[in-house]
Design an enzyme around this catalytic site. Sequence first.
Site, PDB file in Angstrom:
ATOM      1  N   CYS A  21       0.848  -1.212   0.000  1.00  0.00           N
ATOM      2  CA  CYS A  21       0.000   0.000   0.000  1.00  0.00           C
ATOM      3  C   CYS A  21       0.870   1.244   0.000  1.00  0.00           C
ATOM      4  O   CYS A  21       2.099   1.167   0.021  1.00  0.00           O
ATOM      5  CB  CYS A  21      -0.929  -0.004   1.220  1.00  0.00           C
ATOM      6  N   CYS A  24       3.483   1.641   2.694  1.00  0.00           N
ATOM      7  CA  CYS A  24       4.746   0.948   2.434  1.00  0.00           C
ATOM      8  C   CYS A  24       5.681   1.831   1.607  1.00  0.00           C
ATOM      9  O   CYS A  24       6.888   1.903   1.860  1.00  0.00           O
ATOM     10  CB  CYS A  24       4.491  -0.361   1.688  1.00  0.00           C
ATOM     11  N   CYS A  88      47.168 -12.409 -14.273  1.00  0.00           N
ATOM     12  CA  CYS A  88      47.794 -12.269 -12.961  1.00  0.00           C
ATOM     13  C   CYS A  88      46.793 -11.699 -11.961  1.00  0.00           C
ATOM     14  O   CYS A  88      45.638 -11.411 -12.295  1.00  0.00           O
ATOM     15  CB  CYS A  88      49.020 -11.361 -13.032  1.00  0.00           C
ATOM     16  N   CYS A  91      44.933  -8.492 -12.767  1.00  0.00           N
ATOM     17  CA  CYS A  91      43.759  -8.651 -13.638  1.00  0.00           C
ATOM     18  C   CYS A  91      42.522  -8.961 -12.804  1.00  0.00           C
ATOM     19  O   CYS A  91      41.430  -8.447 -13.058  1.00  0.00           O
ATOM     20  CB  CYS A  91      43.987  -9.778 -14.645  1.00  0.00           C
ATOM     21  N   ASP A 492      27.080 -36.043  17.063  1.00  0.00           N
ATOM     22  CA  ASP A 492      25.791 -36.615  17.425  1.00  0.00           C
ATOM     23  C   ASP A 492      26.006 -38.136  17.472  1.00  0.00           C
ATOM     24  O   ASP A 492      26.972 -38.648  16.908  1.00  0.00           O
ATOM     25  CB  ASP A 492      24.756 -36.237  16.367  1.00  0.00           C
ATOM     26  N   ASP A 693      23.570 -35.673  11.349  1.00  0.00           N
ATOM     27  CA  ASP A 693      22.876 -36.073  10.119  1.00  0.00           C
ATOM     28  C   ASP A 693      21.381 -35.828  10.160  1.00  0.00           C
ATOM     29  O   ASP A 693      20.695 -36.065   9.168  1.00  0.00           O
ATOM     30  CB  ASP A 693      23.129 -37.556   9.831  1.00  0.00           C
ATOM     31  N   ASP A 697      19.870 -31.743  14.215  1.00  0.00           N
ATOM     32  CA  ASP A 697      21.271 -31.330  14.297  1.00  0.00           C
ATOM     33  C   ASP A 697      21.542 -30.024  13.561  1.00  0.00           C
ATOM     34  O   ASP A 697      22.609 -29.437  13.733  1.00  0.00           O
ATOM     35  CB  ASP A 697      22.184 -32.419  13.701  1.00  0.00           C
TER      36      ASP A 697
END
Length: 805
Positions: A21, A24, A88, A91, A492, A693, A697
């Site tokens: 709106c 905003c 190099c 660059c 774990d 895993d 975790d």
Amino acid sequence: MSVAADPAEREFQLPVEGMTCASCVLRVEKALRKVPGVHEASVNLGTETATVRTDPALPAQALREAIEKAGYGVPQREYDFDVQGMTCASCVARVEKALRKVAGVNEASVNLATESAHVRADAGVSAEQLRAAIEKAGYQAQAHQTRSRDAAPAQARADRERNHLIIAALLSLPLALPMAGGLFGADWMLPGWLQLLLATPVQFWLGARFYRAGWKAVRAGAGNMDLLVALGTSAAYGLSVYLLWRHGEHGMPHLYFEASAVVITLVLLGKWLEARAKRQTTEAIRALQVLRPDTARVRRDGTEREMPIADVRLGDLVVVRPGERVAVDGVIEEGRSHLDESLLTGESLPVAKQPGDKATGGAINAEGLLLVRTTAIGGETTLSRIIRLVESAQAAKAPIQHLVDKVSAVFVPVVLVIALLTFGGWMLAGADAEQAIINAVAVLVIACPCALGLATPAAIMAGTGAGARHGILIKDAEALEVAHAVHTVVFDKTGTLTVGRPALTAALPHGVDERELLRLAASVQQGSEHPLARAVLDAAAAAGLAAAPAQAVEALPGRGLQARVEGRLLRLGSTRLLRETGIDPGPLAQRAQELEQAGNTVSWLTEDGEQRRLLGLLAFGDRIKPGAAEALAQLRRLGVRSVLLTGDNRGSAQAVGKALGIDEVVAEVLPADKAEKIAALKAAGHGVAMVGDGINDAPALAAADVGIAMATGTDVAMHAAGITLMRGDPVLVPASIDVSRRTWNKIRQNLFWAFIYNLVGIPLAALGLLSPVVAGAAMAFSSVSVISNALLLRRWAPKKERSMQ
């Protein structure tokens, strides 16, 4: 994105997400106008864009941050380019500077070793704008091709460079031979006009690349290695032409055509060797790309036909014949075979597969015909994700590289000043112009930022490539740099150090033999999908026992189940069920308590009838992975402390900790508290890696200095981790730290030699102690030695694999 006509102003047009709106609009405009250096800000709700006029020096990042702070978003896109013409570190700095000048670019990173550029910019920035900026800086750019099977252009370029090198060597050899003859008192000096004839094509045809690149650098207001070579060799060539013209063939002094020609030849040799070595550092990517089949054999409506891989859809049934590569990621519907996944996971042995198992695209099928139901295609396959991960890691910059970039940005201008001071100093010291010029040429030729630019990326490419070949995927260079300093690894338990599924650890009979106990228990549980039931059935199958038919199977919620087997009413369940039936555990009570304290789950098998009696005890536990003990031993040898952090009960955690010799065990930790424990370890001054895993975790993986995720776990865990292990072998944990330390050592060695080379070589050249030819050879050797040192990492393998070889 456009720039204002007023040179004192810069105009940005930023896309803004989340506005709904007029309020905003006002909020975004207010936030932008508060940024120091903003002259005017106007936001359009209809087009969802903000037009901002600012001071020329104000970065787009400041505007984006202001919009985000106000609660809105600025969509961004990422671009990758292949950049040709860089020679190099100077660059690299020039391309990055050109990209960052484009309005809307938030981040630009250029890698000399991979000859690539990665750009993160606001959505309004087009790829064409970025490509134009690179080309304006004097280089060629095209959209990065992740998959490039057609290596013809690269091979043609390599062949051309090799041919130019051979021609340059043939033309330069007659000019260099008189130097060798002089060592033996022989006068092999060629006539001046012949020297000119030989040196001219080397200087202006074969050396034209240095003039072109050097001129582009000058036009862009910067300098690079090509400019130094062009200036140095031109000075030697020009001085020789002047002396030849002035003296003719009579009383002719020494000419320096051999210096200009041989220097160009040596630099061409260095660049050719460097290009060959760089191709070797990208072998890991090429090996993975070759795994992608071009076609798949798809079975639709009962008929099979071969089609391009791009036409395969999710859910398609793909036929994989013996000896073929699996074309897609999927689940095996029919057939049994072994799949060789070594290039994907580093697993040296083929893996047995059966219906219900996952098949990964790129794996080689061994002996059986398989039907695979497609679950992932295109960029979502495991192989594509691995390639993206390895490419991004190899293209990324380690934090230490930023220091090198700062040095490289001023390197060439400083060298030019030193060369001028060398010329002036020798003239003031009474030397003739000839000697002063030659010493200044030696300074220009020996001072090359190539080695500096290649030191870090070459080591990173070799290290990440070696890791990828053995199933260790390092997400970015920062993870690699941090991992070398890890002194504490937090594990774990379930699925990381243990298998992650229960197995039968003890079967203690009472009044029957062990085989009968196991047979009856399997008979009761044969229709159950419970993990404990699966453990009993697996153990019975391994012992060659056949389960008897069961009738009237009934679940006893929270306690177990009962069934009638061979006319006998059997109950299998918890200690609570045993108490409810009123049966005394007798001599097994003490043993049951010991098993429970060790972290096992205990079940009791009883018979109910005219005489209630106990038949025996079954204990279940999560088995420790085969490689866990070796992994912990290797960590101790690396001087790394281990911590077990798990939500399981204390008895189970202590049993695993004791069996593996883990330094500290923390049990019964809620998922939300794992990250707090990691933070506490970091606060104590430890470099912390977290290995896990599961979804629970992920917060701890993100909280650690470096997260290490098992690819056998969840995508959430892998996303949060800096390192992903492609198979669930704990030995890869110390291996990932080892390869990180070795790569870091290579980076330090390379940077040390690159800096020392210039710190020692430039003063020697300025003092007249190095001829231009020796300086050219040293310059060519510096870049090749840095890459060759990094390539030693290609021989790395995890210690467990080395011991098996």
